[in-house]
Motif scaffolding. Structure first.
Motif, PDB file in Angstrom:
ATOM      1  N   UNK A 159      13.966   9.286  -3.138  1.00  0.00           N
ATOM      2  CA  UNK A 159      13.933   8.707  -1.966  1.00  0.00           C
ATOM      3  C   UNK A 159      12.386   8.055  -1.816  1.00  0.00           C
ATOM      4  N   UNK A 160      11.680   7.974  -3.016  1.00  0.00           N
ATOM      5  CA  UNK A 160      10.310   7.880  -3.253  1.00  0.00           C
ATOM      6  C   UNK A 160       9.905   6.411  -2.261  1.00  0.00           C
ATOM      7  N   UNK A 161      10.810   5.567  -2.306  1.00  0.00           N
ATOM      8  CA  UNK A 161      10.733   4.031  -2.069  1.00  0.00           C
ATOM      9  C   UNK A 161      11.432   3.913  -0.772  1.00  0.00           C
ATOM     10  N   UNK A 162      11.952   4.819   0.085  1.00  0.00           N
ATOM     11  CA  UNK A 162      13.169   4.479   1.006  1.00  0.00           C
ATOM     12  C   UNK A 162      12.958   5.208   2.255  1.00  0.00           C
ATOM     13  N   UNK A 163      11.673   5.793   2.579  1.00  0.00           N
ATOM     14  CA  UNK A 163      11.502   6.533   3.975  1.00  0.00           C
ATOM     15  C   UNK A 163      12.346   5.728   5.081  1.00  0.00           C
ATOM     16  N   UNK A 164      13.130   6.343   5.804  1.00  0.00           N
ATOM     17  CA  UNK A 164      13.982   5.921   7.168  1.00  0.00           C
ATOM     18  C   UNK A 164      15.066   4.959   6.671  1.00  0.00           C
ATOM     19  N   UNK A 165      15.293   4.824   5.487  1.00  0.00           N
ATOM     20  CA  UNK A 165      16.488   3.966   5.185  1.00  0.00           C
ATOM     21  C   UNK A 165      17.542   4.401   5.331  1.00  0.00           C
TER      22      UNK A 165
ATOM     23  N   UNK B 180       2.960   3.846  -0.669  1.00  0.00           N
ATOM     24  CA  UNK B 180       4.408   3.890  -0.101  1.00  0.00           C
ATOM     25  C   UNK B 180       4.531   3.656   1.361  1.00  0.00           C
ATOM     26  N   UNK B 181       5.883   3.338   1.781  1.00  0.00           N
ATOM     27  CA  UNK B 181       6.033   3.146   3.186  1.00  0.00           C
ATOM     28  C   UNK B 181       5.375   4.252   4.240  1.00  0.00           C
ATOM     29  N   UNK B 182       5.312   5.396   3.893  1.00  0.00           N
ATOM     30  CA  UNK B 182       4.424   6.318   4.428  1.00  0.00           C
ATOM     31  C   UNK B 182       3.640   6.967   3.261  1.00  0.00           C
ATOM     32  N   UNK B 183       2.314   6.543   3.242  1.00  0.00           N
ATOM     33  CA  UNK B 183       1.299   6.928   2.224  1.00  0.00           C
ATOM     34  C   UNK B 183       0.454   7.680   2.611  1.00  0.00           C
ATOM     35  N   UNK B 184      -0.191   8.651   2.009  1.00  0.00           N
ATOM     36  CA  UNK B 184      -1.371   9.653   1.996  1.00  0.00           C
ATOM     37  C   UNK B 184      -2.558   8.789   1.609  1.00  0.00           C
ATOM     38  N   UNK B 185      -3.657   9.483   1.544  1.00  0.00           N
ATOM     39  CA  UNK B 185      -5.009   8.860   0.966  1.00  0.00           C
ATOM     40  C   UNK B 185      -5.381   9.517  -0.345  1.00  0.00           C
ATOM     41  N   UNK B 186      -4.210   9.747  -1.137  1.00  0.00           N
ATOM     42  CA  UNK B 186      -4.251  10.169  -2.255  1.00  0.00           C
ATOM     43  C   UNK B 186      -2.712  10.823  -2.767  1.00  0.00           C
ATOM     44  N   UNK B 187      -2.614  11.851  -3.575  1.00  0.00           N
ATOM     45  CA  UNK B 187      -1.185  11.783  -3.916  1.00  0.00           C
ATOM     46  C   UNK B 187      -0.532  12.916  -2.850  1.00  0.00           C
ATOM     47  N   UNK B 188       0.721  12.801  -2.827  1.00  0.00           N
ATOM     48  CA  UNK B 188       1.388  13.602  -1.790  1.00  0.00           C
ATOM     49  C   UNK B 188       3.011  13.661  -2.000  1.00  0.00           C
TER      50      UNK B 188
ATOM     51  N   UNK C 115      -0.614  11.783  11.140  1.00  0.00           N
ATOM     52  CA  UNK C 115      -1.216  10.564  12.018  1.00  0.00           C
ATOM     53  C   UNK C 115      -0.534   9.429  11.699  1.00  0.00           C
ATOM     54  N   UNK C 116      -0.011   9.284  10.607  1.00  0.00           N
ATOM     55  CA  UNK C 116       0.559   7.815  10.122  1.00  0.00           C
ATOM     56  C   UNK C 116       2.042   8.058  10.621  1.00  0.00           C
ATOM     57  N   UNK C 117       2.624   9.215  10.748  1.00  0.00           N
ATOM     58  CA  UNK C 117       4.119   9.240  10.788  1.00  0.00           C
ATOM     59  C   UNK C 117       4.823   8.797  12.071  1.00  0.00           C
ATOM     60  N   UNK C 118       4.074   8.812  13.340  1.00  0.00           N
ATOM     61  CA  UNK C 118       4.533   8.157  14.462  1.00  0.00           C
ATOM     62  C   UNK C 118       4.679   6.582  14.321  1.00  0.00           C
ATOM     63  N   UNK C 119       3.762   5.951  13.249  1.00  0.00           N
ATOM     64  CA  UNK C 119       3.884   4.651  13.141  1.00  0.00           C
ATOM     65  C   UNK C 119       4.847   4.122  12.199  1.00  0.00           C
ATOM     66  N   UNK C 120       5.521   4.975  11.638  1.00  0.00           N
ATOM     67  CA  UNK C 120       6.308   4.626  10.365  1.00  0.00           C
ATOM     68  C   UNK C 120       7.511   3.774  10.827  1.00  0.00           C
ATOM     69  N   UNK C 121       8.061   4.084  11.991  1.00  0.00           N
ATOM     70  CA  UNK C 121       9.198   3.321  12.300  1.00  0.00           C
ATOM     71  C   UNK C 121       8.649   1.880  12.859  1.00  0.00           C
TER      72      UNK C 121
END
Ligand SMILES: Cc1ncc(COP(=O)(O)O)c(C=O)c1O
Length: 365
Positions: free
Chosen positions: A158-164, A186-194, A241-247
């Motif tokens: 699901x690397x490219x498909x968060x919330x699909x 990525x659609x939900x992206x960190x500021x480094x690897x994750x 911090x970013x997750x609430x904005x993902x939708x």
């Protein structure tokens, strides 16, 4: 007007206070490795992905490795995956100890062709890894039917498909385990690897937790030989911090895709992304096909529009798989697509004018 391929700086500026606050809190609490920020993100992401367990890890590549080791892949086992993906998907099959078996895509959605899976199954096949490429779900009903019939496990990449979603059901909830990447773009992206693995199976979740944390759940009590694949506290706090904005960001991507679809689908030679019925595409990438792809890319780039190719060589034809001696006619769709695909600028903050600029330049070409 220059149009970047993506604009991470712009996204940061829209939520700067939240990101800066999250980073400051981690530093204040010395919560760099493990700790409350990582626990909180795992809980929050499990809710967002609609699963019981989320185990964070260092990146989406490790996530695939952890999933296959937890499913007890052995030398001699064969794992089927798509010819069209990022190399992590297939490379981790090899690193987990199994043999990669590639299948062609369906020719429309850039995802694995279920009928090719049936044909590739042998007595040694143990699992299937579909990839929800570019943000569009693979045909999960067909894939799960084959998996049940042949008693195979499924890991969803699901690397490219968060919330699909597929037929209303969140992707990542069909197979035994699903893997995520939170690479910055990525659609939900960190500021480094994750990255993360998610599952509804408590036993698998515990095993993957141990594997990713030196083989133990309690310090100095190593039950197995694990690896070190941790999400660090800073990345976890940023992701929370970013997750609430993902939708909202996902809706913005879908709106941008609609504008592209409308503007591009009448233009000769341009094939806009086809979305199969009942699949909720989240447009990590907006990828068109064009018979003169390289000339079109050069024209767009010369006029300030950044583009990219995901990916210029399909997996079976990479030097890394030269040992398999694959020929183009074995994967006609993936082979055709590698020469025709072009990803256009796509990010949540892209403006109407930027979209119109890209459409206009494609039309002029
Ligand atoms: C389909 C797919 N699988 C796996 C990965 C690996 O993720 P990461 O870069 O976080 O290791 C990626 C990342 O680009 C990807 O696109």
């Amino acid at each position: 007007m220059p149009v970047p391929f993506a604009d991470l700086q712009l996204q940061y500026q829209t939520i700067k206070g939240e990101i800066d606050g999250a980073i400051a809190a981690v530093i204040r609490d010395n919560a760099f490795i493990r700790g409350s920020y990582v626990d909180a993100f795992e809980r929050d992401f499990a809710v967002a992905a609609d699963v019981k367990h989320c185990v964070s890890c260092a990146n989406g590549t490790d996530a695939l490795y952890l999933a296959m080791v937890a499913l007890k892949v052995r030398p001699g086992d064969e794992v089927i995956t798509t010819a069209h993906s990022w190399i992590s998907t297939s490379a981790m099959i090899t690193h987990a100890g199994a043999t990669v078996v590639f299948c062609d895509t369906d020719g429309l959605t850039f995802t694995i062709d279920p009928s090719a899976i049936e044909a590739a199954i042998t007595p040694r096949t143990v699992g299937i890894i579909p990839v929800h490429l570019y943000g569009q779900p693979a045909d999960m009903d067909a894939i799960m039917t084959i998996a049940r019939k042949h008693k195979l496990w499924v890991i969803e990449d699901c690397a490219q498909a968060h919330l699909a979603r597929y037929k209303g059901q969140p992707i990542g909830t069909f197979g035994a385990i699903a893997t995520y990447s939170f690479y910055p773009g990525k659609n939900l992206g960190a500021m480094g690897d994750a990255g993360a693995v998610v599952t509804n199976d408590a036993g698998l979740a515990e095993h993957m937790t141990m594997l990713a944390r030196h083989g133990g759940l309690v310090k100095h009590q190593h039950q197995i030989e694990g690896i070190n694949s941790r999400l660090d506290g800073m990345q976890a706090a940023i992701l929370s911090a970013k997750l609430p904005h993902l939708s909202g960001w996902t809706k913005a991507r879908q709106e941008a895709a609609k504008v592209y679809d409308k503007g591009l689908n009448q233009i000769e030679d341009v094939v806009v992304p086809e979305v199969a019925p009942e699949r909720r595409h989240v447009y990590h990438l907006y990828t068109i096909r064009h018979p003169r792809r390289d000339a079109l890319a050069a024209h767009l780039n010369a006029n300030g529009v950044q583009t990219a190719i995901h990916y210029p060589t399909a997996l079976p034809f990479l030097a890394a798989y030269g040992r398999l001696k694959h020929r183009p006619e074995e994967f006609p769709n993936a082979f055709r697509d590698q020469g025709q695909i072009l990803s256009l600028p796509m990010f949540a903050e892209i403006t109407r004018q930027q979209l119109e600029e890209v459409i206009d330049l494609v039309r002029k070409f």
